[in-house]
Design a protein around this motif. Structure first.
Motif, PDB file in Angstrom:
ATOM      1  N   GLN A 111       0.826  -1.204   0.000  1.00 35.27           N
ATOM      2  CA  GLN A 111       0.000   0.000   0.000  1.00 35.27           C
ATOM      3  C   GLN A 111       0.860   1.252   0.000  1.00 35.27           C
ATOM      4  OE1 GLN A 111      -2.757  -0.165   3.250  1.00 35.27           O
ATOM      5  NE2 GLN A 111      -3.704  -2.099   2.584  1.00 35.27           N
ATOM      6  N   ASP A 114       2.025   1.790  -3.434  1.00 32.08           N
ATOM      7  CA  ASP A 114       0.963   2.356  -4.268  1.00 32.08           C
ATOM      8  C   ASP A 114       0.776   3.843  -3.995  1.00 32.08           C
ATOM      9  OD1 ASP A 114       0.577  -0.138  -5.351  1.00 32.08           O
ATOM     10  OD2 ASP A 114      -1.089  -0.666  -4.013  1.00 32.08           O
ATOM     11  N   ARG A 115       0.809   4.199  -2.706  1.00 29.70           N
ATOM     12  CA  ARG A 115       0.636   5.609  -2.373  1.00 29.70           C
ATOM     13  C   ARG A 115       1.801   6.451  -2.879  1.00 29.70           C
ATOM     14  NH1 ARG A 115      -1.960   5.723   3.759  1.00 29.70           N
ATOM     15  NH2 ARG A 115      -3.895   4.598   3.222  1.00 29.70           N
ATOM     16  N   THR A 117       3.455   5.772  -5.529  1.00 29.80           N
ATOM     17  CA  THR A 117       3.226   5.902  -6.977  1.00 29.80           C
ATOM     18  C   THR A 117       2.183   6.972  -7.261  1.00 29.80           C
ATOM     19  OG1 THR A 117       3.744   3.549  -7.253  1.00 29.80           O
ATOM     20  CG2 THR A 117       2.575   4.655  -9.063  1.00 29.80           C
ATOM     21  N   ALA A 118       1.068   6.938  -6.463  1.00 26.14           N
ATOM     22  CA  ALA A 118       0.032   7.964  -6.648  1.00 26.14           C
ATOM     23  C   ALA A 118       0.589   9.352  -6.361  1.00 26.14           C
ATOM     24  CB  ALA A 118      -1.161   7.678  -5.740  1.00 26.14           C
ATOM     25  N   ASP A 121       2.340  10.519  -9.320  1.00 27.20           N
ATOM     26  CA  ASP A 121       1.415  10.989 -10.357  1.00 27.20           C
ATOM     27  C   ASP A 121       0.897  12.385 -10.038  1.00 27.20           C
ATOM     28  OD1 ASP A 121       1.781   8.598 -11.631  1.00 27.20           O
ATOM     29  OD2 ASP A 121      -0.029   7.663 -10.798  1.00 27.20           O
ATOM     30  N   VAL A 122       0.529  12.601  -8.772  1.00 22.28           N
ATOM     31  CA  VAL A 122       0.036  13.923  -8.378  1.00 22.28           C
ATOM     32  C   VAL A 122       1.115  14.979  -8.582  1.00 22.28           C
ATOM     33  CG1 VAL A 122      -0.748  15.309  -6.419  1.00 22.28           C
ATOM     34  CG2 VAL A 122      -1.666  13.003  -6.763  1.00 22.28           C
TER      35      VAL A 122
END
Length: 376
Positions: A111, A114-115, A117-118, A121-122
């Protein structure tokens, strides 16, 4: 049971009184789970081990009988077997809990990845937005510069350009006057023929004529064909342009203002068709006063309007410029107040002018329009 075996049992119980599990110093998960399981099972097991140790110690110190020793040996074997089973169960539960915690830690790590990675992206989107804002700021600066240059150019142009008189645009309703005249009066040839009947009255006045409602110019054309000097006044630019194309002298001005500028006692006649029903009472009163001042002695005021007592009211309701029907009695009253010496009301639908009756009875009910004639 021999004394050696009892001594050996006491030593082993003393060694394992605190359940020294084979945990490494860096095994944080094992120590954490051992602390969680202490209150539930391990503490009880330690208490049980201490009780067994005390019993074996008492038995060795008392030097009991052989039968009791044999029974104690059996009990010790049972305790050893139970202890082994308990330890095996505890180890199994401990390692199962450790495996579950490791699984949860792995999930948490996934997790977190994933965060991250997010978050990347942001961050990328924010970078794009910042670049776009920078482009917009640059475009806005360029636009402001262009506007400043344009304002400078316009200021220079205003400073050097000659002054131009700006006239107001005509009212949209003004464009309706000519089509409405055709709707109410019919073809221009028919209108010229009808109004030619008034020519003898105007010719007898021996003077120029001012028409304050020229409309399509049919009456002015009749006067021109009879060599009677005539002009008109209208605030409608469409009417002025139309009459100008016909070669008629029509001034673009309010009719009352044109009458006020006319020299006193200079006109032979003042005429108006479809005029009085389009004015209010105050304007009509001023119109009669001005006409009386502009007419020379013997001059005539000629007004034609729909008859409120006859079938002419149909035309009145079709006329979008008409305000209210005007009764002949009211026009007679205004003429008397303005100082006209002779006043007649005639109904032209009865025939030629000389044959029109001078009173309302009995033709007034059949006449669609009436004419007021007032002489100075």
């Amino acid at each position: 049971m021999s004394q050696a075996r009892l001594a050996d049992a006491i030593v082993r119980l003393e060694k394992h009184r605190n359940l020294n599990l084979p945990l490494r110093s860096r095994d944080l998960f094992g120590r954490f789970l051992l602390r969680l399981l202490w209150k539930r099972q391990l503490k009880g097991q330690v208490d049980f081990n201490l009780a067994v140790r005390d019993a074996v110690d008492a038995l060795s110190q008392g030097g009991g009988r052989a039968a009791a020793s044999e029974d104690l040996a059996v009990e010790v074997e049972k305790l050893r077997s139970a202890d082994q089973n308990i330890m095996a169960g505890l180890n199994q539960r401990l390692y199962a809990a450790i495996g579950g915690i490791r699984t949860e830690v792995t999930d948490l790590r996934l997790q977190l990845v994933d965060r991250e990675t997010a978050a990347d992206d942001v961050a990328a989107r924010l970078d794009r937005i910042e670049r776009r804002l920078a482009e917009l700021d640059s475009a806005a600066l360029d636009t402001r510069l262009r506007h400043a240059q344009l304002d400078l150019f316009l200021d220079r142009a205003r400073a050097t350009a000659p002054e131009v008189e700006v006239t107001s645009a005509p009212d949209r309703s003004a464009a309706l006057e000519l089509p409405v005249a055709h709707l109410l009066d019919g073809p221009a040839d028919l209108t010229r023929t009808t109004r030619a009947a008034y020519l003898p009255v105007v010719e007898a006045a021996h003077g120029p004529v001012l028409d304050v409602a020229p409309s399509r110019g049919e009456w002015l054309e009749v006067l021109r064909s009879a060599d009677v000097p005539a002009s008109g006044a209208s605030p409608n630019p469409f009417v002025v342009k139309h009459c100008g194309e016909l070669g008629l002298a029509v001034e673009e001005a309010d009719p009352l203002d044109a009458l006020a500028r006319t020299a006193k006692r200079s006109l032979g006649a003042v005429t108006a068709f479809r005029f009085v029903e389009r004015r209010d009472a105050a304007a009509l009163s001023r119109f009669f006063d001005l006409a009386g001042q502009a007419l020379k002695p013997g001059g005539v005021l000629l007004l034609e309007t729909p008859n409120p007592d006859g079938p002419g009211m149909a035309d009145f309701h079709v006329d979008p410029f008409a305000r209210r029907p005007v009764h002949p009695t009211f026009l007679r009253f205004l003429a008397e107040v303005a100082g006209f010496s002779r006043i007649e009301v005639r109904y032209p639908d009865g025939g030629p002018l000389d044959g029109w009756p001078a009173t309302a009875a009995p033709d007034a009910a059949r006449a669609g329009r009436y004419c007021l004639l007032a002489w100075m």
